[in-house]
Scaffold this motif. Structure first.
Motif, PDB file in Angstrom:
ATOM      1  N   GLY A  98     -60.017  40.063  17.299  1.00  0.00           N
ATOM      2  CA  GLY A  98     -59.703  38.371  17.948  1.00  0.00           C
ATOM      3  C   GLY A  98     -60.741  37.430  18.107  1.00  0.00           C
ATOM      4  N   ILE A  99     -61.120  38.322  18.777  1.00  0.00           N
ATOM      5  CA  ILE A  99     -62.248  37.083  19.494  1.00  0.00           C
ATOM      6  C   ILE A  99     -63.179  36.247  18.677  1.00  0.00           C
ATOM      7  CG2 ILE A  99     -64.335  38.612  19.629  1.00  0.00           C
ATOM      8  CD1 ILE A  99     -63.108  35.370  22.451  1.00  0.00           C
ATOM      9  N   GLY A 100     -64.091  36.745  17.261  1.00  0.00           N
ATOM     10  CA  GLY A 100     -65.212  35.791  16.919  1.00  0.00           C
ATOM     11  C   GLY A 100     -63.856  34.461  15.832  1.00  0.00           C
ATOM     12  N   GLY A 121     -53.531  36.421  19.477  1.00  0.00           N
ATOM     13  CA  GLY A 121     -52.872  37.001  19.990  1.00  0.00           C
ATOM     14  C   GLY A 121     -53.445  38.568  19.520  1.00  0.00           C
ATOM     15  N   ILE A 122     -54.353  39.037  18.196  1.00  0.00           N
ATOM     16  CA  ILE A 122     -54.952  39.747  18.349  1.00  0.00           C
ATOM     17  C   ILE A 122     -55.879  40.270  19.830  1.00  0.00           C
ATOM     18  CG2 ILE A 122     -56.379  41.128  16.917  1.00  0.00           C
ATOM     19  CD1 ILE A 122     -55.863  39.936  14.986  1.00  0.00           C
ATOM     20  N   LEU A 123     -55.886  38.861  20.349  1.00  0.00           N
ATOM     21  CA  LEU A 123     -57.482  38.980  21.673  1.00  0.00           C
ATOM     22  C   LEU A 123     -56.471  39.785  22.519  1.00  0.00           C
ATOM     23  CD1 LEU A 123     -59.627  38.749  23.371  1.00  0.00           C
ATOM     24  CD2 LEU A 123     -59.436  36.172  23.385  1.00  0.00           C
ATOM     25  N   LEU A 124     -54.840  38.987  22.682  1.00  0.00           N
ATOM     26  CA  LEU A 124     -54.497  39.361  24.154  1.00  0.00           C
ATOM     27  C   LEU A 124     -54.068  39.903  24.192  1.00  0.00           C
ATOM     28  CD1 LEU A 124     -53.032  38.174  25.944  1.00  0.00           C
ATOM     29  CD2 LEU A 124     -50.898  36.953  24.994  1.00  0.00           C
ATOM     30  N   ALA A 125     -53.730  40.642  22.678  1.00  0.00           N
ATOM     31  CA  ALA A 125     -53.034  41.738  22.653  1.00  0.00           C
ATOM     32  C   ALA A 125     -53.872  43.355  23.107  1.00  0.00           C
ATOM     33  CB  ALA A 125     -52.667  42.858  21.075  1.00  0.00           C
ATOM     34  N   GLY A 126     -55.341  43.117  22.621  1.00  0.00           N
ATOM     35  CA  GLY A 126     -56.423  43.662  22.955  1.00  0.00           C
ATOM     36  C   GLY A 126     -56.597  43.891  24.767  1.00  0.00           C
ATOM     37  N   ALA A 133     -57.409  35.698  28.180  1.00  0.00           N
ATOM     38  CA  ALA A 133     -56.533  35.317  27.325  1.00  0.00           C
ATOM     39  C   ALA A 133     -55.333  34.956  26.899  1.00  0.00           C
ATOM     40  CB  ALA A 133     -56.909  36.795  26.573  1.00  0.00           C
ATOM     41  N   GLY A 134     -54.684  35.046  28.003  1.00  0.00           N
ATOM     42  CA  GLY A 134     -53.434  34.477  27.623  1.00  0.00           C
ATOM     43  C   GLY A 134     -53.629  32.839  27.076  1.00  0.00           C
ATOM     44  N   VAL A 135     -54.648  32.320  28.199  1.00  0.00           N
ATOM     45  CA  VAL A 135     -55.121  30.799  28.059  1.00  0.00           C
ATOM     46  C   VAL A 135     -55.089  30.581  26.606  1.00  0.00           C
ATOM     47  CG1 VAL A 135     -56.152  29.189  29.007  1.00  0.00           C
ATOM     48  CG2 VAL A 135     -55.607  31.314  30.568  1.00  0.00           C
ATOM     49  N   ALA A 136     -56.038  31.252  25.728  1.00  0.00           N
ATOM     50  CA  ALA A 136     -56.403  30.683  24.596  1.00  0.00           C
ATOM     51  C   ALA A 136     -55.346  31.227  23.844  1.00  0.00           C
ATOM     52  CB  ALA A 136     -57.507  31.445  24.391  1.00  0.00           C
ATOM     53  N   PHE A 137     -54.011  32.263  23.854  1.00  0.00           N
ATOM     54  CA  PHE A 137     -53.547  31.701  22.814  1.00  0.00           C
ATOM     55  C   PHE A 137     -52.189  30.734  23.369  1.00  0.00           C
ATOM     56  CE2 PHE A 137     -48.518  33.860  22.601  1.00  0.00           C
ATOM     57  CZ  PHE A 137     -48.948  34.712  20.784  1.00  0.00           C
ATOM     58  N   LEU A 172     -56.125  26.375   9.223  1.00  0.00           N
ATOM     59  CA  LEU A 172     -56.506  26.252  10.521  1.00  0.00           C
ATOM     60  C   LEU A 172     -55.509  27.286  11.994  1.00  0.00           C
ATOM     61  CD1 LEU A 172     -58.975  24.369  10.715  1.00  0.00           C
ATOM     62  CD2 LEU A 172     -59.148  26.425  10.699  1.00  0.00           C
ATOM     63  N   ARG A 173     -54.663  25.869  12.067  1.00  0.00           N
ATOM     64  CA  ARG A 173     -53.645  26.626  13.163  1.00  0.00           C
ATOM     65  C   ARG A 173     -53.203  28.062  13.073  1.00  0.00           C
ATOM     66  NH1 ARG A 173     -47.638  23.601  12.879  1.00  0.00           N
ATOM     67  NH2 ARG A 173     -47.103  24.526  10.457  1.00  0.00           N
ATOM     68  N   ALA A 174     -52.875  28.593  11.251  1.00  0.00           N
ATOM     69  CA  ALA A 174     -51.977  29.928  11.768  1.00  0.00           C
ATOM     70  C   ALA A 174     -53.308  30.732  11.717  1.00  0.00           C
ATOM     71  CB  ALA A 174     -51.553  29.730  10.484  1.00  0.00           C
ATOM     72  N   ARG A 175     -54.215  30.904  12.019  1.00  0.00           N
ATOM     73  CA  ARG A 175     -55.492  31.274  12.339  1.00  0.00           C
ATOM     74  C   ARG A 175     -55.638  31.664  13.839  1.00  0.00           C
ATOM     75  NH1 ARG A 175     -60.145  29.729   7.928  1.00  0.00           N
ATOM     76  NH2 ARG A 175     -58.999  29.563   6.433  1.00  0.00           N
ATOM     77  N   TRP A 176     -55.275  30.278  14.535  1.00  0.00           N
ATOM     78  CA  TRP A 176     -55.775  30.330  15.838  1.00  0.00           C
ATOM     79  C   TRP A 176     -54.870  31.043  16.688  1.00  0.00           C
ATOM     80  CZ3 TRP A 176     -56.802  25.092  19.606  1.00  0.00           C
ATOM     81  CH2 TRP A 176     -56.833  26.117  20.334  1.00  0.00           C
ATOM     82  N   LEU A 177     -53.284  30.986  15.871  1.00  0.00           N
ATOM     83  CA  LEU A 177     -52.260  31.706  16.548  1.00  0.00           C
ATOM     84  C   LEU A 177     -52.601  32.469  16.896  1.00  0.00           C
ATOM     85  CD1 LEU A 177     -49.827  30.972  18.275  1.00  0.00           C
ATOM     86  CD2 LEU A 177     -48.797  31.298  15.998  1.00  0.00           C
ATOM     87  N   THR A 178     -53.137  33.924  15.185  1.00  0.00           N
ATOM     88  CA  THR A 178     -53.151  35.128  14.439  1.00  0.00           C
ATOM     89  C   THR A 178     -54.264  35.476  15.421  1.00  0.00           C
ATOM     90  OG1 THR A 178     -52.104  34.775  12.750  1.00  0.00           O
ATOM     91  CG2 THR A 178     -53.157  36.547  12.985  1.00  0.00           C
ATOM     92  N   PHE A 179     -55.013  35.992  15.710  1.00  0.00           N
ATOM     93  CA  PHE A 179     -55.942  35.842  16.105  1.00  0.00           C
ATOM     94  C   PHE A 179     -56.542  35.638  17.959  1.00  0.00           C
ATOM     95  CE2 PHE A 179     -57.725  35.199  12.254  1.00  0.00           C
ATOM     96  CZ  PHE A 179     -58.409  36.387  11.409  1.00  0.00           C
TER      97      PHE A 179
END
Length: 414
Positions: free
Chosen positions: A327-329, A299-304, A390-394, A290-297
Motif C-alpha cells: 500500500g505505501i509505495g 486502504g491496503i496500508l491501513l489494513a496492514g 495510516a488512518g490520516v492518509a486514508f 488517481l483518486r481511486a488509486r489513493w483510496l485503494t492503496f
C-alpha cells in the motif's frame, strides 16, 4: 518514465539524458544520511540519546520551515542558482555541526547548528520531480504526458525509498569503519560534488514556460492553499507519520526480543515491496483513476497496520510489513502525481517541496512521539501509532475522492 505512444514522440530519458538520473540519484544520498548521521554522532560524542533525538528533530524542523521557501525561490530564480548556494551552505553546515558536537559548547548550539543543516538541505528529490514535470509539460506531446508523469512519479518514489534504505546503511558502514563523524563529513563531500553537479546540469536551466521574463508566475500564491492541494499535503503528512512511527515502534518491538539491530532488515521487507509496487503504478490502466488509486492503496496500508496489535513474532511482523509495503509505495506515488496535476502554473517546485517537507515533518513528529510512548508505555502502545498515521492518509483519501469530483480538478485527476 520513458513510455512513448508513437515513434516520433521523444522519451523523457532522451530529453533529460541518462547522466541526469544518475546524478540526481546520488545527490539524494546526503539528505538520506543526515538525520541518522546526526543521531549517531551526537550519541557518540555527547553520550545522550535524548539529545540525539532532539537534534534529529531539529534537522527535520529546519527542513520543514525552509523547504517550501527554497522551492518558491527555485520557481522564482531557477534551480541552478538556488541549488548552487545550498550545496555550498549545506556542506559547510554539516562540517560545522560536526565540529560543534565534538567541542565543549552548550547543547543549545548543537540544536541550532542541526536546525541549520535542515534549513540549508538541498531537497533534490522534490526539485527533480519539478524539473522532470516541467520537461514533460513543456517538451512532450500532450497525448503522452499523463502516463509519462505517472511513470516519472513512480520512478522518483522508488528512487527515494531505495536511497532512504541505503543511506542509513552507508552511515553505519562509515561510522563503524572510520569514526562516528565520518558519515557527516562524507555527506558534506557528496553534497558539494553531486548536488553541485545536479545544480550545474543543463536541465537546471529549464524554467517553466509559464513564467515571464522576470520569473513571475501567472498564478497567485493563494492557489497553493486550495483545498484540492492542501488535502494532498495532509495525506502525505500521514505517510511521513507512518514512516516515523513504524520504524521507531518496530525498533522497540525488536529490542524487546533482544535483536534491535535486526529492525532495519525487517523494515527492508516493506521497503523492497513498496519500491517494486511503486514502479508498477506506471503500468496501471488509465481507467484506474488517481483518486481511486489513493483510496485503494491507502486502504491496503491501513489494513496492514490493523494487524499490528496481533503481531507476536518477527515472522508475523514480516507478514504485516509485506502487506503495508503493497500500500505505501503506490500511495506515495499517487500523492505526488496529484501534486503535479494540481500545481498552480509556474509553481511546481514550490508544491513538490511542500510535499517533501510534509513527509519530513510527519516522519520527525511520528518518530518523536513513538519513541516517547515506546519508552514510557512499551512497544504494544507504540505499535498503535502506525494505525493512526495510516488512518490520516486514508481519511485524506476519502476527502480527496469528493474534492476530485469538483469541476476544478476532475478533468485531470478523477
Amino acid at each position: 518514465m520513458t513510455q512513448t505512444h508513437t515513434s516520433a514522440q521523444p522519451s523523457l530519458l532522451r530529453i533529460a539524458g541518462f547522466p541526469y538520473f544518475l546524478i540526481a540519484f546520488i545527490a539524494r544520498l546526503p539528505f538520506a544520511m543526515m538525520v541518522v548521521g546526526v543521531l549517531t554522532v551526537v550519541v557518540s560524542a555527547r553520550g545522550s540519546l535524548s539529545l540525539g533525538g532532539l537534534t534529529s528533530a531539529a534537522v527535520g524542523l529546519g527542513t520543514a520551515c525552509f523547504g517550501p521557501l527554497l522551492g518558491a525561490a527555485s520557481d522564482r530564480f531557477g534551480q541552478r542558482v538556488v541549488l548552487t548556494i545550498l550545496a555550498i551552505a549545506n556542506g559547510a553546515m554539516l562540517v560545522t555541526f560536526t565540529a560543534v558536537v565534538y567541542s565543549s559548547t552548550a547543547d543549545a548550539l548543537v540544536l541550532v547548528s542541526a536546525f541549520g543543516i535542515g534549513a540549508t538541505a538541498p531537497q533534490v528529490a522534490p526539485l527533480s520531480r519539478s524539473r522532470l514535470v516541467t520537461m514533460i509539460t513543456d517538451r512532450m506531446p500532450e497525448a503522452g504526458r499523463t502516463r509519462t508523469i505517472s511513470g516519472t512519479m513512480a520512478y522518483e518514489s522508488a528512487a527515494d525509498e531505495t536511497v532512504f534504505v541505503f543511506g542509513p546503511f552507508l552511515v553505519g558502514i562509515l561510522a563503524s569503519a572510520i569514526a562516528p563523524w565520518a558519515p557527516l563529513v562524507g555527506a558534506a563531500i557528496l553534497t558539494v560534488v553531486f548536488v553541485g553537479a545536479f545544480a550545474l546540469h543543463p536541465s537546471a536551466r529549464a524554467v517553466s514556460q509559464h513564467r515571464d521574463a522576470d520569473g513571475r508566475a501567472p498564478s497567485s500564491a493563494s492557489e497553493l492553499f486550495r483545498p484540492q492541494l492542501l488535502i494532498v499535503v495532509l495525506g502525505i503528512l500521514g505517510v511521513g507519520m507512518f514512516f516515523g512511527t513504524m520504524l521507531t515502534s518496530l525498533t522497540s518491538f525488536m529490542a524487546d526480543r533482544g535483536a534491535s539491530e535486526q529492525a532495519g532488515l525487517l523494515y527492508g521487507v516493506m521497503g523492497v515491496g513498496s519500491a517494486a509496487l511503486a514502479l508498477g503504478v506506471a503500468w496501471l490502466p488509465a481507467r484506474f483513476s488517481l483518486r481511486a488509486r489513493w483510496l485503494t492503496f491507502a486502504g491496503i496500508l491501513l489494513a496492514g497496520t490493523l494487524l499490528l496489535p496481533f503481531v507476536d513474532s518477527p515472522a508475523s511482523m514480516m507478514v504485516a510489513l509485506a502487506i503495508m509495503g503493497v500500500g505505501i509505495g503506490p500511495t506515495l506515488v499517487t500523492q505526488y502525481s496529484f501534486g503535479a496535476a494540481r500545481s498552480p502554473l509556474g509553481r511546481s517546485a514550490t508544491v513538490m517541496t511542500m510535499l517533501g517537507s510534509g513527509v519530513v515533518v510527519g516522519q520527525s513528529l511520528g518518530a518523536a512521539v513513538a519513541g516517547g510512548i515506546a519508552e514510557s508505555h512499551g512497544s504494544t502502545a507504540a505499535l498503535v501509532l502506525p494505525i493512526v498515521a495510516a488512518g490520516v492518509a486514508f481519511a485524506a483519501a476519502i476527502a480527496n475522492w469528493w474534492l476530485s469530483a469538483t469541476p476544478h480538478s476532475a478533468a485531470r485527476t478523477a
